[in-house]
Design an enzyme around this catalytic site. Structure first.
Site, mmCIF file in Angstrom:
data_model
loop_
_atom_site.group_PDB
_atom_site.id
_atom_site.type_symbol
_atom_site.label_atom_id
_atom_site.label_comp_id
_atom_site.label_asym_id
_atom_site.label_seq_id
_atom_site.Cartn_x
_atom_site.Cartn_y
_atom_site.Cartn_z
ATOM 1 N N ASP A 320 -18.864 -68.666 -70.209
ATOM 2 C CA ASP A 320 -18.964 -66.797 -70.310
ATOM 3 C C ASP A 320 -20.393 -67.168 -69.718
ATOM 4 O OD1 ASP A 320 -16.797 -65.556 -69.555
ATOM 5 O OD2 ASP A 320 -16.824 -65.313 -72.453
ATOM 6 N N GLN A 347 -10.613 -67.228 -63.983
ATOM 7 C CA GLN A 347 -10.821 -65.668 -64.808
ATOM 8 C C GLN A 347 -11.231 -64.398 -64.440
ATOM 9 O OE1 GLN A 347 -14.207 -67.576 -66.838
ATOM 10 N NE2 GLN A 347 -12.148 -67.682 -68.671
ATOM 11 N N ARG A 351 -14.883 -67.618 -60.702
ATOM 12 C CA ARG A 351 -16.264 -67.456 -60.883
ATOM 13 C C ARG A 351 -16.944 -68.280 -60.583
ATOM 14 N NH1 ARG A 351 -16.736 -65.256 -67.008
ATOM 15 N NH2 ARG A 351 -16.216 -63.082 -66.908
#
Ligand code: CDP
Ligand code: CDP
Length: 672
Positions: A320, A347, A351
């Protein structure tokens, strides 16, 4: 430029102050469950209030628990019942909150004869529950669909027995299925949980196990790999449980140290690199790149980075935070390679592709290229080639508009990059589309970012005994991220030490020679700076005895004592600045008049003599308030006065909150 976009104003000066990072969701929801299973009341501080935590709070309330949430203070008071669940039947809706869904299901299995109807949103109905429901079924707890057949997903009715026994769980779909069972283990004698296969997200399982231990019931794994609790029983209520700030959100403020002005000092309260969250692994990576991080007892201090160095980094276990480094990479002094991020392509958005696309838009070269990423789903790393000149060229005619793909982390990480003063003249060069997408985890992100630009503010609060100086200053410091200095304690500490050494107030030369031998220091505890004598903080009870109360104003009138403290007290301003506080609030008798007469906000607190005597009596203190006031206001040196030009506040009939609000308004004006 798109209408729904936010132009980022670069930092032209240092970033300062307490970063307003929300609490961790994972920790908040675990703590709610553990506190409800504890044997008494626990106050959770620094709690996150978001959709998912509100769902769990409401569910616990529906089950008959007393849960008192104070959203403005970020606290939740939970009255634990040692494993008992008051309501034997209830209807609970878990929305799309994964933790609430899993944790509550296992929690309810502890009810001896419960019948609970559980449901979730459409999305939650599709999320994995089977591993947990099957494990519970083996223990005799039935989850049935509306037609009476065994359920594998929401909705279902849970028929519970209160017994767990030896459980086997398939948590391959989500580690929350395992965490849910681990937390209830200690409440059922002889219960154990074994993993059937592997699980994902080990760091979250570690977090659960560590938190069970923090609440007094350590779990251990036996030779066969089964978790059990060797001393089962209710969790132990801890008077206060501090919830760590969200480590992923904290990564943006660590990165801010790389882009904000020289001498930045950002304080991350309650953040520890050894904390419970896997994403704290970002801090050592940042340090490797040049971040200057200093650990304080209950905070991490982020200073201006030495450089933004490049290198190869594996972000697999804390992916993250890869976006936080990827954006900074555009400014680095050598290429940055980030690998282990293949799974983030599925996600909130892809990303890796999103990051590559937006960096490319800014003129930065990335490998693989956007076209290669579009053609091949299996690519799982990014190499970013820094180029400040290219950034300047792209932004030469105005801010470049960054797409955020409904991904809060894209918005926040590019927000940090845009905080860099690329042109050296404060010209903005990045704007963020759909900045509201940060609401998923951090609705106040851009306000919190802007707050780091605030000017350091100095506040003085003077007043007579029991006029409310300490309580007002403490609350103000807590709310505004200030360092609190109680100078009354300084005079009390010296008085105590002098009395201990056998000095009387009329033995001026003895006092002077004793003071020369005293070594003064400071230690920051939470929001307060405490005076140390010979390296130790004097015991507070010893500073409030009737003897000290009776002698303190007499010693405080001696020029030797006042001179000894004046320089020390003034040095607290630099201490607060260096420790990354947004300002300082110092309280006493002569702070606005003598110690810090240039302070931006100066307050004189008053309350009627009756109110003040009553307040002290209510605290159970024998204290001749009027007598001390008389001595303090009639002494020659630095008497108690309302400093010229100070704001007078009579708080006889005002609540603490009202006074703090009044002062906060003055602080905000001064900080602009
Ligand atoms: O530091 P100082 O001696 O000026 O006063 P304090 O210890 O902060 O406050 C004395 C007592 O007054 C505490 O018990 C406070 O809770 C109470 N107080 C109050 O009732 N209303 C206020 N506006 C301020 C303080
Ligand atoms: O809490 P309370 O207001 O009763 O007293 P305090 O703030 O603990 O201060 C104790 C004593 O230290 C005061 O009565 C003053 O004599 C002295 N003092 C001072 O002279 N100058 C200051 N800046 C602070 C305290």
């Amino acid at each position: 430029m798109k209408s729904n976009s936010l132009v980022i104003q670069p930092f032209r000066s240092a970033a300062r102050g307490l970063a307003q990072v929300p609490g961790s969701k994972s920790i908040t929801n675990r703590a709610l469950i553990l506190a409800a299973l504890a044997d008494g009341e626990t106050l959770l501080t620094g709690a996150l209030f978001s959709r998912d935590t509100r769902i769990l709070i409401a569910a616990l309330q529906a089950l008959g628990f007393t849960v008192l949430a104070d959203e403005s203070a970020h606290t939740i008071k939970v009255h634990g019942l040692g494993g008992k669940i008051p309501q034997a039947s209830a209807k609970i809706h878990v929305g799309n909150a994964g933790t609430a869904a899993r944790f509550l299901t296992a929690f309810l299995a502890l009810a001896p004869q419960g019948r609970y109807e559980l449901d979730g949103d459409e999305a939650m109905r599709a999320r994995p529950m089977a591993g947990l429901l099957t494990a519970l079924r083996d223990a005799g707890c039935q989850a049935l669909k509306p037609d009476g057949s065994p359920a594998t997903h929401f909705p279902f009715t849970l028929h519970t027995t209160g017994k767990l026994g030896a459980l086997k769980v398939d948590a391959s779909a989500s580690s929350q299925l395992l965490s849910a069972l681990l937390m209830v283990l200690p409440l059922s004698n002889g219960a154990s949980v074994k993993l059937d296969g592997a699980t994902v997200s080990e760091p979250f399982v570690d977090m659960t196990v560590k938190m069970c231990a923090q609440f007094g019931r350590p779990l251990s794994k036996n030779a066969e790999g089964a978790w059990r609790c060797s001393q089962p029983g209710a969790y132990k209520a801890t008077s206060t449980y501090v919830i760590e700030p969200d480590a992923t959100a904290a990564s943006y403020f660590i990165a801010l140290g790389a882009v904000a002005g020289a001498d930045s000092r950002i304080r991350l309260r309650h953040y520890s690199a050894e904390g419970l969250q896997g994403d704290t692994a970002f801090a050592p990576v940042a340090a490797q790149c040049g971040a200057v991080l200093e650990s304080a007892p209950d905070a991490l201090l982020v200073k201006s980075w030495r450089k933004i160095g490049g290198g190869d980094f594996d972000f697999n276990a804390f992916s993250d935070t890869f976006l936080t480094l990827a954006t900074l990479a555009g400014l680095a002094d050598s290429p940055v390679k980030i690998c282990g991020i293949g799974h983030t392509r599925k996600q909130e958005t892809d990303r890796v592709l999103a990051m590559a696309t937006e960096l490319t838009r800014l003129g930065i070269r990335v490998e693989p290229t956007v076209a290669q990423l579009q053609a091949d789903d299996s690519l799982s790393s990014l190499k970013i080639y820094p180029d400040r000149e290219a950034l300047r060229q792209k932004a030469a005619h105005g801010p470049v508009s960054i797409h955020t793909y409904e991904d809060h982390r894209m918005a926040m990480s590019f927000g940090i990059l845009g905080s860099y003063d690329l042109f050296g003249d404060g010209r903005p060069w990045i704007s963020i589309e759909d900045p509201g997408c940060t609401s998923k985890t951090f609705p106040t992100f851009f306000t919190a970012l802007a707050a780091q630009k605030s000017k350091f503010v100095t506040i003085t609060i003077d007043g007579g005994a029991a006029s409310g100086k300490s309580s007002t200053s403490r609350l103000l410091a807590e709310r505004q991220g200030l360092l609190h200095v109680d100078t009354g304690l300084h005079y009390r500490s010296l008085t105590h030490a002098l009395l201990q050494a056998g000095a009387r107030v009329d033995q001026v030369s003895l006092v002077e020679s004793l003071l020369q031998k005293i070594s003064l220091g400071s230690q920051i505890i939470g929001q307060s700076s405490r005076l140390t004598l010979g390296g130790k903080i004097p015991d507070e009870a010893a500073l409030r005895t009737p003897e000290v109360n009776a002698a303190v104003s007499q010693f405080a009138a001696l020029p030797a004592v006042r001179n000894c403290l004046l320089h020390y007290q003034r040095s607290q301003v630099a201490l607060a600045q260096n420790a990354g506080f947004a300002g300082i609030v110092m309280e006493g008798r002569d702070i606005g008049s003598v110690v810090l007469p240039q302070a931006e906000v100066r307050i004189f607190l008053e309350a009627s003599p009756e109110a003040r005597t009553q307040r002290r009596a209510a605290e159970g203190q024998a204290d001749a308030v009027a007598q001390r006031d008389h001595l303090d206001s009639t002494r020659k040196m630095a008497p108690l006065i309302c400093p010229p030009g100070a704001t007078r506040i009579d708080n006889t009939t005002l609540s603490l909150n009202e006074v703090v609000q009044q002062i906060s308004a003055l602080v905000h004006t001064a900080a602009r």
